[in-house]
Design an enzyme around this catalytic site. Structure first.
Site, PDB file in Angstrom:
ATOM      1  N   ASN A  90     -91.033 -16.092 -23.408  1.00 62.35           N
ATOM      2  CA  ASN A  90     -91.337 -14.795 -24.007  1.00 62.35           C
ATOM      3  C   ASN A  90     -90.105 -14.041 -24.485  1.00 62.35           C
ATOM      4  O   ASN A  90     -90.209 -13.155 -25.330  1.00 62.35           O
ATOM      5  CB  ASN A  90     -92.106 -13.953 -22.973  1.00 62.35           C
ATOM      6  CG  ASN A  90     -92.221 -12.495 -23.371  1.00 62.35           C
ATOM      7  OD1 ASN A  90     -92.973 -12.146 -24.263  1.00 62.35           O
ATOM      8  ND2 ASN A  90     -91.458 -11.643 -22.700  1.00 62.35           N
ATOM      9  N   SER A 142     -94.636 -15.590 -33.536  1.00 68.55           N
ATOM     10  CA  SER A 142     -94.975 -14.316 -34.188  1.00 68.55           C
ATOM     11  C   SER A 142     -95.731 -14.583 -35.472  1.00 68.55           C
ATOM     12  O   SER A 142     -95.550 -15.641 -36.102  1.00 68.55           O
ATOM     13  CB  SER A 142     -93.699 -13.522 -34.506  1.00 68.55           C
ATOM     14  OG  SER A 142     -93.987 -12.409 -35.331  1.00 68.55           O
ATOM     15  N   TYR A 155     -85.124 -13.396 -37.636  1.00 66.71           N
ATOM     16  CA  TYR A 155     -86.251 -13.377 -36.696  1.00 66.71           C
ATOM     17  C   TYR A 155     -87.356 -14.341 -37.131  1.00 66.71           C
ATOM     18  O   TYR A 155     -87.890 -15.112 -36.326  1.00 66.71           O
ATOM     19  CB  TYR A 155     -86.798 -11.951 -36.601  1.00 66.71           C
ATOM     20  CG  TYR A 155     -87.893 -11.761 -35.576  1.00 66.71           C
ATOM     21  CD1 TYR A 155     -87.597 -11.712 -34.216  1.00 66.71           C
ATOM     22  CD2 TYR A 155     -89.217 -11.607 -35.965  1.00 66.71           C
ATOM     23  CE1 TYR A 155     -88.593 -11.522 -33.269  1.00 66.71           C
ATOM     24  CE2 TYR A 155     -90.222 -11.414 -35.030  1.00 66.71           C
ATOM     25  CZ  TYR A 155     -89.902 -11.366 -33.687  1.00 66.71           C
ATOM     26  OH  TYR A 155     -90.903 -11.180 -32.757  1.00 66.71           O
TER      27      TYR A 155
END
Length: 246
Positions: A90, A142, A155
């Site tokens: 995570n 994501s 990211y």
């Protein structure tokens, strides 16, 4: 779903989505390992919350960008609880900027924590799970790792990489009875999204058919399912929790 006698290791388990994951598994009687690198107070509070619910939990400091730290997290978890049944990767950071303004250091840091950190933890638990011929690995990706997003090239690359890593490891680990899946959250109500300017939040909201941000509990529920026996025949998949964005 009950996880009694199961040990769940959660990186970045002291705050945000990680904290919700830790509490969700603790409520279901799992032995929970809360990894942290900063904000030890939050880790202590998370453990206390789990213990007040009748669960068992410990905290372990460790920088997921360092392989030795990751090995230590797994070794300590096994020493205390005897085994590791579930690993949830995570830990994650952001360093957003347009590529013309993004520094090399900001790119490297995001890749190191998000992608290499996930690889480090998977590598560290490999021998243990393979020896036991069982285990569940859940990697937090994501929605932007699937659809891309301007100003987040570092990211997005890290989260897309996690999806590729997940699919590859599912093929490697499958013959030993280990499942590897990814969860791809959309926009979730956390301190990070709460800090967004109102106009930015409203713009994101328009992209979500359900018309609202998700909650950390939504992510926890999906991980509970993937970690359970009900998902024993699911591996190499990406479960999108995004309100219909894609």
């Amino acid at each position: 779903m009950n996880f009694k006698d199961k040990t769940v290791v959660i990186t970045g388990g002291n705050t945000g989505i990680g904290r919700e994951l830790a509490i969700a598994f603790g409520m279901r009687k799992a032995n929970v390992v809360v990894n942290f690198i900063v904000n030890e107070e939050a880790a202590v509070e998370t453990i206390s919350h789990i213990e007040n619910l009748g669960g068992k939990a410990i905290k372990i400091f460790g920088d997921v960008t360092k392989l030795d730290d990751c090995k230590n997290i797994i070794d300590k978890s096994i020493k205390v609880f005897g085994k590791v049944d579930v690993l949830i990767n995570n830990s994650g950071i952001t360093r957003d900027n347009l590529i013309m303004r993004m520094s090399e250091d900001d790119f490297d840091k995001v890749i190191d924590v998000n992608l290499k950190g996930t690889w480090n933890m998977c590598k560290s638990v490999t021998r243990h799970m393979m020896k036991n011929r069982s285990g569940k690995i859940i990697n937090i990706s994501s929605v932007v790792g699937i659809m891309g997003n301007a100003g987040q090239s570092n990211y997005v690359a890290s989260k897309a990489g996690i999806i590729g890593l997940t699919k590859s490891l599912a093929k490697e680990f499958g013959p030993r009875g280990i499942t590897v899946n990814a969860v791809a959250p959309g926009f979730i109500e956390t301190k990070m999204t709460e800090a967004l300017p109102v106009e930015v939040r409203e713009n994101y909201m328009k992209q979500i058919p359900l018309g609202k941000f998700g909650t950390p509990e939504d992510i926890a529920n999906s991980c509970i399912f993937l970690a359970s026996s009900r998902a024993d025949y699911i591996t190499g998949q990406v479960l999108s929790i995004n309100g219909g964005m894609i």
